[in-house]
Design an enzyme around this catalytic site. Sequence first.
Site, PDB file in Angstrom:
ATOM      1  N   ASP A  27       0.825  -1.342   0.095  1.00  0.00           N
ATOM      2  CA  ASP A  27      -0.082   0.052  -0.053  1.00  0.00           C
ATOM      3  C   ASP A  27       0.725   1.429  -0.135  1.00  0.00           C
ATOM      4  O   ASP A  27       1.733   1.440   0.730  1.00  0.00           O
ATOM      5  CB  ASP A  27      -0.955  -0.045   1.197  1.00  0.00           C
ATOM      6  CG  ASP A  27      -1.613   1.215   1.489  1.00  0.00           C
ATOM      7  OD1 ASP A  27      -1.937   1.979   0.633  1.00  0.00           O
ATOM      8  OD2 ASP A  27      -2.102   1.469   2.720  1.00  0.00           O
ATOM      9  N   ASN A  29      -0.205   4.507  -0.340  1.00  0.00           N
ATOM     10  CA  ASN A  29      -0.878   5.876   0.239  1.00  0.00           C
ATOM     11  C   ASN A  29      -1.541   5.751   1.289  1.00  0.00           C
ATOM     12  O   ASN A  29      -2.448   6.661   1.688  1.00  0.00           O
ATOM     13  CB  ASN A  29      -1.687   6.448  -0.865  1.00  0.00           C
ATOM     14  CG  ASN A  29      -2.881   5.587  -1.173  1.00  0.00           C
ATOM     15  OD1 ASN A  29      -2.950   4.287  -0.824  1.00  0.00           O
ATOM     16  ND2 ASN A  29      -3.948   5.932  -1.909  1.00  0.00           N
ATOM     17  N   ASP A  31      -4.048   4.070   2.714  1.00  0.00           N
ATOM     18  CA  ASP A  31      -5.630   3.660   2.898  1.00  0.00           C
ATOM     19  C   ASP A  31      -5.942   2.547   3.284  1.00  0.00           C
ATOM     20  O   ASP A  31      -6.988   1.882   3.308  1.00  0.00           O
ATOM     21  CB  ASP A  31      -5.957   4.245   1.660  1.00  0.00           C
ATOM     22  CG  ASP A  31      -5.860   3.348   0.348  1.00  0.00           C
ATOM     23  OD1 ASP A  31      -4.973   2.447   0.525  1.00  0.00           O
ATOM     24  OD2 ASP A  31      -6.588   3.445  -0.498  1.00  0.00           O
ATOM     25  N   ASP A  35      -1.756  -1.490  -3.883  1.00  0.00           N
ATOM     26  CA  ASP A  35      -2.294  -0.562  -5.111  1.00  0.00           C
ATOM     27  C   ASP A  35      -0.894  -0.542  -6.100  1.00  0.00           C
ATOM     28  O   ASP A  35       0.181  -1.160  -5.794  1.00  0.00           O
ATOM     29  CB  ASP A  35      -2.438   1.113  -4.785  1.00  0.00           C
ATOM     30  CG  ASP A  35      -1.385   1.521  -3.732  1.00  0.00           C
ATOM     31  OD1 ASP A  35      -0.262   1.520  -3.866  1.00  0.00           O
ATOM     32  OD2 ASP A  35      -1.740   2.286  -2.766  1.00  0.00           O
ATOM     33  N   ASP A 104      -5.062  -9.991 -15.607  1.00  0.00           N
ATOM     34  CA  ASP A 104      -6.280 -10.966 -15.319  1.00  0.00           C
ATOM     35  C   ASP A 104      -7.318 -10.343 -15.979  1.00  0.00           C
ATOM     36  O   ASP A 104      -7.625  -9.420 -15.972  1.00  0.00           O
ATOM     37  CB  ASP A 104      -6.478 -11.086 -14.016  1.00  0.00           C
ATOM     38  CG  ASP A 104      -6.997 -12.188 -13.335  1.00  0.00           C
ATOM     39  OD1 ASP A 104      -7.832 -12.791 -14.062  1.00  0.00           O
ATOM     40  OD2 ASP A 104      -6.681 -12.638 -12.355  1.00  0.00           O
ATOM     41  N   ASP A 211     -10.027 -15.540 -16.902  1.00  0.00           N
ATOM     42  CA  ASP A 211     -10.544 -16.345 -15.600  1.00  0.00           C
ATOM     43  C   ASP A 211     -11.766 -17.016 -15.957  1.00  0.00           C
ATOM     44  O   ASP A 211     -12.430 -16.729 -16.949  1.00  0.00           O
ATOM     45  CB  ASP A 211     -11.159 -14.939 -14.857  1.00  0.00           C
ATOM     46  CG  ASP A 211     -11.890 -15.332 -13.600  1.00  0.00           C
ATOM     47  OD1 ASP A 211     -11.091 -15.729 -12.515  1.00  0.00           O
ATOM     48  OD2 ASP A 211     -13.225 -15.246 -13.364  1.00  0.00           O
ATOM     49  N   GLU A 270      -7.863 -19.974 -16.939  1.00  0.00           N
ATOM     50  CA  GLU A 270      -8.190 -20.541 -15.578  1.00  0.00           C
ATOM     51  C   GLU A 270      -9.340 -21.733 -16.019  1.00  0.00           C
ATOM     52  O   GLU A 270     -10.210 -21.366 -16.287  1.00  0.00           O
ATOM     53  CB  GLU A 270      -8.615 -19.663 -14.409  1.00  0.00           C
ATOM     54  CG  GLU A 270      -8.885 -20.461 -13.180  1.00  0.00           C
ATOM     55  CD  GLU A 270      -9.891 -19.759 -12.299  1.00  0.00           C
ATOM     56  OE1 GLU A 270      -9.988 -19.973 -11.190  1.00  0.00           O
ATOM     57  OE2 GLU A 270     -10.773 -18.880 -12.736  1.00  0.00           O
ATOM     58  N   HIS A 331      -4.592 -17.294  -5.103  1.00  0.00           N
ATOM     59  CA  HIS A 331      -5.561 -16.457  -4.333  1.00  0.00           C
ATOM     60  C   HIS A 331      -6.649 -17.058  -3.943  1.00  0.00           C
ATOM     61  O   HIS A 331      -7.624 -16.546  -3.211  1.00  0.00           O
ATOM     62  CB  HIS A 331      -5.640 -15.116  -5.108  1.00  0.00           C
ATOM     63  CG  HIS A 331      -6.606 -15.111  -6.225  1.00  0.00           C
ATOM     64  ND1 HIS A 331      -5.999 -15.783  -7.275  1.00  0.00           N
ATOM     65  CD2 HIS A 331      -7.794 -14.785  -6.462  1.00  0.00           C
ATOM     66  CE1 HIS A 331      -7.027 -15.834  -8.300  1.00  0.00           C
ATOM     67  NE2 HIS A 331      -7.839 -15.360  -7.814  1.00  0.00           N
ATOM     68  N   ASP A 332      -6.970 -18.356  -4.559  1.00  0.00           N
ATOM     69  CA  ASP A 332      -8.064 -19.039  -4.282  1.00  0.00           C
ATOM     70  C   ASP A 332      -8.232 -20.481  -3.354  1.00  0.00           C
ATOM     71  O   ASP A 332      -8.962 -20.999  -3.063  1.00  0.00           O
ATOM     72  CB  ASP A 332      -8.932 -19.474  -5.491  1.00  0.00           C
ATOM     73  CG  ASP A 332      -9.283 -18.516  -6.316  1.00  0.00           C
ATOM     74  OD1 ASP A 332      -9.771 -17.269  -5.557  1.00  0.00           O
ATOM     75  OD2 ASP A 332      -9.521 -18.676  -7.731  1.00  0.00           O
TER      76      ASP A 332
HETATM   77  C1  GLC Z   1     -11.912 -17.409 -10.314  1.00  0.00           C
HETATM   78  C2  GLC Z   1     -11.202 -16.393  -9.527  1.00  0.00           C
HETATM   79  C3  GLC Z   1     -11.654 -16.262  -8.148  1.00  0.00           C
HETATM   80  C4  GLC Z   1     -13.221 -15.513  -8.526  1.00  0.00           C
HETATM   81  C5  GLC Z   1     -13.806 -16.388  -9.720  1.00  0.00           C
HETATM   82  C6  GLC Z   1     -15.107 -15.550 -10.262  1.00  0.00           C
HETATM   83  O1  GLC Z   1     -11.965 -18.622 -10.039  1.00  0.00           O
HETATM   84  O2  GLC Z   1      -9.756 -17.015  -9.501  1.00  0.00           O
HETATM   85  O3  GLC Z   1     -11.085 -15.505  -7.265  1.00  0.00           O
HETATM   86  O4  GLC Z   1     -13.844 -15.434  -7.334  1.00  0.00           O
HETATM   87  O5  GLC Z   1     -13.224 -16.646 -10.518  1.00  0.00           O
HETATM   88  O6  GLC Z   1     -14.641 -14.557 -11.050  1.00  0.00           O
HETATM   89 CA    CA Z   2      -3.398   2.201  -1.052  1.00  0.00          CA
END
Ligand code: GLC
Ligand code: CA
Length: 555
Positions: A27, A29, A31, A35, A104, A211, A270, A331-332
């Site tokens: 981050d 700035n 908040d 970013d 993405d 995605d 994905e 991230h999932d």
């Molecule tokens: C993909 C992303 C996930 C998101 C889902 C809906 O699986 O990696 O984070 O929630 O698509 O867009």
């Molecule tokens: Ca920020």
Amino acid sequence: MPSPLAESPAWWKEAVFYQIYPRSFADSNGDGIGDLPGITSKLDYLRRLGVDGLWLSPIYASPNDDNGYDISDYLAIGPEYGTLDDFHALSRGLKKRGLRLILDQVLNHTSDEHAWFRESRASQTSAKRDWYHWLDAPAFDKEGRPVPPNNWRSVFGGSAWEWDTATRQYYLHCFSRKQPDLNWRVPDVRRALYDVLKTWAGRGADGFRLDVINMIAKAEGYPDVPRPPGSTEPFLNLDEYGVNQPPIHEYLREMHQEVFSGSDLYSVGETWWVGAHNTLDFTGYDRRELNAAFYFYFHDCTSGREHFENFHKLYQATRGKSWLTVTLGNHDSRRSLSRFGDAANFRHASASLLATWLLTLPATPFLFQGEELGLTDHAYPTIADYRDIQTINRYHELVAAGHLAEQALAEVRITSRDNGRAPLPWDSSSGAGFSTAPPWLPIAEAHRPFHAAGQIHDPGSIYTAYSRLLALRKRMRSLVYGDFIPLADPGQVLSYQRGAWENHPAVRVVLNWGSSPQPWPCDPPAAPALLHANHGGVDYSHLRPWEAVIFVAPE
Ligand code: GLC
Ligand code: CA
């Protein structure tokens, strides 16, 4: 001997990508939200680590019902992430350092706040009505309430159909109700999405992570998912009719033709439900659809043996015909070290073994931010600390079904997507160097000791192990293009050879994927030329817990 894999070298076959979840990275700035300038400020860190490119999770305008995977304007940067100028500054910083950028893109659905959906929703006769999937209620119950068109379950729980009271029809949302699915049957929809990709390519993207791209086609007629005997669930998993449906391959070929052909832009899909049995349909060199796919076997694996077997199956199915990817987490998912390693007893050895596996395969590796620091899962104290919509929805479902709050929390913690989303720890300050404000998702207390500042100059750190392995992969191109040859049946010990390539020698990898010592699995090399060893020296009679060794193969 020429490698079967090297017939068409490409930058994206040789690259190692690093996935950034922008909200949680840095981050700039104060908040509390990561970013773009925050990312730009860390480019030397990434360069020093030795990755070749970044994948950024979505950075576009979004109401953030699903942290940016619900896009309300594909062409605008989300204000919390910065401005288009900040994007250009990031892009210049990357180019200066020779780093690539893949963005993405979420083409299966938009936010319900996207202008297209607002227009579509305005009336049944709107010019964009058919840009989304709208259906009548097939019936009304005794109280006059509409009944959904079919039994598809949203990935985030409940019916995949949302009733629009104003225009009295249902729209489809395979994810949250704020993520209506686009209707790819409509040529104007497809053209508009290709324009989005072209615009970002024009702004400097080197490729795209697409995605849930194999969900864009929906079964004709939206049939009910057949109910397994005995099931009383009102809604059922929609995979059977929402994933890999015809005309998926027509769409992907058209997208390739319109956006990717004639350029060296990279596409990686994905793609849940894509594996050894069908990946060539999507990624075969002759298909002209996607360059690559993500494989989700890592989600179900617990042992090294399973990783090895899954990877080997994919390799056999695609050798010389398409190029693979490999990843341990994103991230999932949960943190890879918590799933596959032994952080409590062998943090360094198990994390560096995972790195060795990830970085010695004939596939494009994708690291997820924080893996290079050895970050683990962590349990936040209360449900109020969690931000992930899937976690929160599931928690409420469990409580509504009669589970005690404590039990529901214990269950959702294990798989929560927030395990991988905690802000990165950069230093020992109270905000962990992530932010000077309380972050959008709390710092994981357990991560503090593993901050980056403490690791980058420490020769014994996990970060240093990653950077050495990344440098080795760059130096020894046999680790990219050499053939993959198992040396023994996989068990707790995995051993494989990577064939020679051009003037790069064949290389062997031996991994003890577990916390007990094991016998050395193959003939010890006569005069071993050690390239990497995560326990220091190697004695070629037995393997210590989580030992990982790379050496030049004997002639
Ligand atoms: C993909 C992303 C996930 C998101 C889902 C809906 O699986 O990696 O984070 O929630 O698509 O867009
Ligand atoms: Ca920020």
